[in-house]
Design an enzyme around this catalytic site. Structure first.
Site, PDB file in Angstrom:
ATOM      1  N   SER B  16       0.840  -1.205   0.000  1.00 31.24           N
ATOM      2  CA  SER B  16       0.000   0.000   0.000  1.00 31.24           C
ATOM      3  C   SER B  16       0.871   1.251   0.000  1.00 31.24           C
ATOM      4  O   SER B  16       0.618   2.198  -0.763  1.00 31.24           O
ATOM      5  CB  SER B  16      -0.903   0.023   1.244  1.00 31.24           C
ATOM      6  OG  SER B  16      -1.721  -1.117   1.282  1.00 31.24           O
ATOM      7  N   ARG B  45       1.062   7.941   5.715  1.00 36.04           N
ATOM      8  CA  ARG B  45       0.254   7.108   6.614  1.00 36.04           C
ATOM      9  C   ARG B  45      -1.181   7.633   6.716  1.00 36.04           C
ATOM     10  O   ARG B  45      -2.126   6.855   6.863  1.00 36.04           O
ATOM     11  CB  ARG B  45       0.899   6.963   8.006  1.00 36.04           C
ATOM     12  CG  ARG B  45       0.189   5.946   8.893  1.00 36.04           C
ATOM     13  CD  ARG B  45       1.021   5.493  10.068  1.00 36.04           C
ATOM     14  NE  ARG B  45       2.119   4.629   9.657  1.00 36.04           N
ATOM     15  CZ  ARG B  45       2.010   3.301   9.485  1.00 36.04           C
ATOM     16  NH1 ARG B  45       0.879   2.676   9.729  1.00 36.04           N
ATOM     17  NH2 ARG B  45       3.058   2.595   9.096  1.00 36.04           N
ATOM     18  N   HIS B  48      -2.840   6.416   3.628  1.00 35.41           N
ATOM     19  CA  HIS B  48      -3.066   4.984   3.819  1.00 35.41           C
ATOM     20  C   HIS B  48      -4.313   4.721   4.675  1.00 35.41           C
ATOM     21  O   HIS B  48      -5.090   3.808   4.404  1.00 35.41           O
ATOM     22  CB  HIS B  48      -1.821   4.379   4.484  1.00 35.41           C
ATOM     23  CG  HIS B  48      -1.935   2.943   4.877  1.00 35.41           C
ATOM     24  ND1 HIS B  48      -2.085   2.541   6.187  1.00 35.41           N
ATOM     25  CD2 HIS B  48      -1.951   1.811   4.135  1.00 35.41           C
ATOM     26  CE1 HIS B  48      -2.175   1.226   6.222  1.00 35.41           C
ATOM     27  NE2 HIS B  48      -2.090   0.759   5.003  1.00 35.41           N
TER      28      HIS B  48
END
Lengths: 212, 212
Positions: B16, B45, B48
């Site tokens: 990812s 992040r 994500h």
């Protein structure tokens, strides 16, 4: 701090929902009056939880989804989630009088052991084990593997939850797992694409709880 | 299920992050190589956790924010959050060896009583009381009143946390409280506009924990 609106804290949610309804058509290109009110209530709460109007077009509802979810709650069934963050977020005070609880087993030590023994991920093992406990709604915001596991168990006639809230966020298998969910003939609420997450799964379940 | 990519569960996060880095410039109109790597790790992040590349432009960092946050964790200080969902989401396994814990008092019965006595919201009372406990990072994803309370206490020289992660989501006072945060001269990480939420505050803190 002069930019801050003076408003009673308990009035903020109502005012937020009013703003979302007022801006909805312009922000989304959709017509609020064409949307089934119960579905709009879910969409509105997801927008409230994310600040993101794009969910209006991304969310998809099986025609029987909302009634099935509400009936599951009314009959005292439990809600199974993929992560403990969702347990913290779901309004247990509204759920409790109906008799249901929110369950997540992913961090239980026996699940780690079980996953190892059966060659499953912890998410998969937690869903399989959790389904034993009178589950009416399965709410998945994170783990595509959990959503795929649920769909397989249903296809194999091993389980039959009333409603799947399947909105895993992410870049690997999340969009694909949600595409497959949309093709199923059991009640689901999902969102297409990469967006989703625990915030979204929690908002959907909390919207159902408030519809009762 | 033929659309599902066969991939080991422990490889999904890495894959990812690789996809996010690969698509980043095209999706955001920014240049990854112009972004400070530690800030990029935080942005990555958050993307994500939300599936939403728009956070690349919405996130704003005080120049000292990341070092201040990492130093707070390293020195064993606690992390204070506005909601229990964030406690569930923050990687306590990474935090614990440094000596810190994640604290949230909003659901404590004594906070409800205190709020009543002092004419505060529960969010405000929980932040005031929480700050007593050696807090290094305050992470707010939901309650603008909590963020406003923190900023007032800092302005009054009553407290001095190392880092404010202030990303409340919403339509009433959330954008305004984050605008005010951006004008402060203490370390902060924030996002402009209505978007934000617990998912975002948790992703930011977990990115800091992984930078250590």
């Amino acid at each position: 701090m002069h930019r801050i609106t003076e408003i009673a804290p308990q009035a903020i949610e109502g005012e937020s929902f009013r703003i979302i309804a007022k801006e909805f058509d312009q922000q989304t290109g959709l017509c609020q009056k064409d949307i089934i009110p119960e579905q709009f209530a879910v969409i509105q709460r997801v927008i409230h939880a994310t600040g993101d109007f794009s969910f209006a077009k991304l969310l998809h509802f099986h025609p029987g989804a909302i009634e099935a979810g509400c009936e599951a709650i009314r009959s005292g069934k439990n809600i199974l989630t993929d992560v403990n963050m969702a347990v913290a977020g779901i309004s247990k005070a509204i759920l409790a009088p109906y008799g249901g609880k929110v369950i997540c087993k992913v961090a239980d030590p026996e699940i780690a052991q079980l996953a190892l023994e059966r060659g499953l991920t912890r998410s998969q093992a937690a869903i399989e084990e959790g389904m034993i406990e009178n589950v009416g709604i399965v709410a998945i915001g994170n783990a595509p593997t959990a959503l795929i596991t649920i769909m397989k168990l249903i296809q194999e006639d091993k389980i039959r939850p009333e409603l799947i809230v399947g909105v895993p966020v992410g870049f690997v298998n999340a969009p694909e797992s949600k595409e497959i969910l949309q093709e199923q003939d059991f009640p689901f609420i999902t969102c297409e694409g990469r967006k989703g997450g625990t915030t979204v799964s929690v908002a959907i379940v909390n919207a159902l709880l408030r519809l009762l």
